[in-house]
Design an enzyme around this catalytic site. Structure first.
Site, mmCIF file in Angstrom:
data_model
loop_
_atom_site.group_PDB
_atom_site.id
_atom_site.type_symbol
_atom_site.label_atom_id
_atom_site.label_comp_id
_atom_site.label_asym_id
_atom_site.label_seq_id
_atom_site.Cartn_x
_atom_site.Cartn_y
_atom_site.Cartn_z
ATOM 1 N N GLY A 41 0.853 -1.194 0.000
ATOM 2 C CA GLY A 41 0.000 0.000 0.000
ATOM 3 C C GLY A 41 0.878 1.229 0.000
ATOM 4 C CB CYS A 93 5.360 -3.996 0.404
ATOM 5 S SG CYS A 93 6.073 -2.390 0.056
ATOM 6 C CE1 TYR A 94 0.601 1.297 5.123
ATOM 7 C CE2 TYR A 94 -0.797 -0.645 5.411
ATOM 8 C CZ TYR A 94 -0.507 0.679 5.703
ATOM 9 O OH TYR A 94 -1.297 1.392 6.566
ATOM 10 C CG HIS A 104 6.152 -5.969 -4.066
ATOM 11 N ND1 HIS A 104 4.812 -5.799 -3.792
ATOM 12 C CD2 HIS A 104 6.748 -4.831 -3.666
ATOM 13 C CE1 HIS A 104 4.619 -4.622 -3.246
ATOM 14 N NE2 HIS A 104 5.780 -4.001 -3.156
ATOM 15 C CD GLU A 111 3.341 -8.835 -4.842
ATOM 16 O OE1 GLU A 111 4.124 -9.486 -4.136
ATOM 17 O OE2 GLU A 111 3.039 -7.656 -4.597
ATOM 18 C CG ASP A 161 -16.115 -9.254 -18.941
ATOM 19 O OD1 ASP A 161 -15.448 -10.282 -19.171
ATOM 20 O OD2 ASP A 161 -15.637 -8.111 -18.959
ATOM 21 C CE LYS A 198 -12.524 -9.650 -21.385
ATOM 22 N NZ LYS A 198 -13.594 -8.674 -21.084
#
Ligand code: XMP
Length: 505
Positions: free
Chosen positions: A54, A81-82, A166, A168, A223, A361
């Protein structure tokens, strides 16, 4: 179905974390950081929590926080992180502003054996993006890794872990291994599949929507089609799918939708509203005003439909990227004031149900396949809610829309013939409100130009113009000028996003 929850503190990558966990085979969803503890307790098979990154500083009074009782849930917690700093802060450690920031790829040393880093080398490349640092650890915590700049770049406490970097993002090459280790620590089963997701979501929806009637705006895009089929499998004929024929849709769109959905057990209503839309757009030239006029009319029509159908729930096919572009996640900074989400503004007085809101998506496409939707829908390019109105620059008239519709059809058809359609994000035509001189059949002509726009994108946030083979471009150009008598010139848009957007308006 074992689950991991990511608590979102507004980081740019919060959803990427959830996606990575799903890629590793465990179901994962993102919830706001201030989700009440009672709600977390109610989640079945919750195996672990991840606190996201964040932009704020944990020591600021108004920075986003979570309920401290999460540490008493009896499940492992990983802070990133945050999230890493927040754990330290909440548990009695100290977080301060670093002397300088640490951004980009950094060398990280594993300094103590930890289950979190099993299988890793002593030195790792990790991606950092922070200024604040953990200066003092809470009691009972140990440092398990450091960088030159952050001596406490990773820590471990009882059932709690934190990493300043991070894992990810792809710039941390062994990041997936770390997340995989966390799943092992959580003893989370890695057996999630789209089929489970479909089954679970249908049963959750059945529970949530019991005794209610729902309505969905079905555009025929992947969608809304997927959301419609998902909800109809849960509540059957209590869902009414409404296809609004705005007159601004693609070539033969209405017939296409009717044909595809006749094969499903779905209650479909077609509303012919062409005249209403063209009337509302008369004299409107400003792009935002066009969107407002269209949005307003959509709401009106929807209110009428909802009233007629006695619906109290509005189902929308909103997916994750729609929300981030609209700055909807609570603490993320607004990237730009985007279009209404999934083509329908939220002012309707209906309960909102968005079963795809956390999916990317490609995940929606996989779900669509699982639900038995045909490839024609799954591989269909996305199409904006306001339709062709934002592809006619300037005032929208039925004649101009017809020109763009035909031209877009030619662009798509030629791409399909060349085997290029599936590889691009969108391919369409734009009509400009200017004229230029040409010569056709020995005669001077003075007509509108068409812009051809073909873009590649992974997630709609950024895009590149597609490098179309010249022969294909030429075929497109020749066909457009031959088959559309109001056009004498064709241009190819070679702008990327940013600085341009995909659409012209
Ligand atoms: P831009 O033009 O912002 O488009 O680069 C990114 C993607 O969003 C679609 N788009 C819209 N979708 N309502 C929608 O539902 C809108 O007002 C709208 N504007 C753009 C666009 O087609 C592209 O796929």
């Amino acid at each position: 179905m074992d689950r991991i929850v990511v608590l979102d503190f507004g980081g740019q990558y919060s959803h990427l974390i959830s996606r990575r966990i799903r890629e590793l085979g465990t179901y994962c969803e993102v919830l706001p950081c201030d989700t009440p503890i009672e709600e977390l307790r109610r989640i079945p098979d919750l195996k672990g929590l991840i606190l996201s990154g964040g932009a704020a500083s944990v020591y600021e009074k108004d920075s986003p926080k979570c309920d401290e009782r999460i540490f008493g849930l009896g499940i492992p917690v990983l802070g990133i992180c945050y999230g890493h700093q927040l754990i330290a802060h909440l548990r009695g450690g100290k977080v301060v502003r670093g002397e300088s920031g640490e951004y980009g790829v950094t060398e990280f040393k594993v300094t103590k054996k930890s289950k979190l880093f099993e299988g890793l080398k002593g030195k790792e490349r990790v991606w950092m993006n922070h200024r604040d640092v953990v200066r003092e650890l809470p009691e009972g915590f140990e440092v398990i890794g450091s960088t030159d700049h952050s001596p406490i770049a990773a820590f471990e406490g009882k059932n709690v872990y934190g990493v300043q970097f991070h894992p990810e993002v792809s710039h941390t090459p062994n990041g997936m291994k770390i997340l995989e280790n966390f799943l092992s620590i959580c003893k989370a089963r890695r057996a999630w599949s789209m089929r489970d997701f479909a089954k679970r979501t249908i049963s959750d929806l059945r529970e949530r929507l019991k005794g209610k009637r729902a309505i969905i705006a079905l555009s025929g895009g992947v969608d809304s089609s997927t959301a419609a089929i998902l909800v109809s499998k849960a509540i059957g004929k209590d869902l009414v799918a409404v296809y609004v024929d705005t007159g601004l849709m693609r070539e033969e769109d209405r017939e296409f939708v009717e044909k595809v959905f006749s094969k499903f057990d779905l209650k479909l209503r077609i509303v012919d509203a062409k005249e209403r839309f063209f009337n509302a757009l008369k004299g409107v030239t400003d792009p935002e005003e066009k969107r407002r006029a269209i949005g307003k009319l959509f709401v009106e029509i929807f209110e009428e439909m909802a009233r007629e159908e006695g619906a109290e729930v509005l189902v929308q096919g909103t997916i994750y990227s729609d929300r981030i572009e609209s700055g909807i996640t609570k603490y993320s900074s607004r990237i730009k004031s985007h279009h209404n989400v999934a083509g329908l503004p939220r002012e309707l007085n209906l309960e909102l149900c968005e079963p795809l809101k956390d999916l990317y998506k490609d995940e929606v496409r996989r779900l669509a396949k699982e639900l038995g939707l045909p490839d024609e829908i799954i591989k269909r390019h996305v199409f904006p809610g306001p339709g062709l109105a934002i592809r006619v620059v300037g005032e929208v008239t039925p004649e101009k829309v017809e020109i763009v519709r035909k031209a877009s059809y030619i662009v798509e058809e030629e791409l399909k013939k060349a085997g290029l359609y599936d590889g691009v994000w969108m391919a369409f035509a734009v009509l400009l409100p200017i004229k230029s001189v040409g010569v056709q059949g020995d005669e001077r002509s003075y007509k509108h130009p068409i812009v051809v726009r073909i873009v590649e994108s992974r997630d709609a946030m950024t895009a590149n113009f597609f490098r179309v083979p010249y022969e294909v471009l030429e075929r497109i150009s020749t066909r457009i000028t031959n088959e559309i008598s109001q056009v004498n010139r064709v241009l190819y848009d070679i702008s990327n996003k940013p600085p341009a957007t995909m659409e012209w308006e």
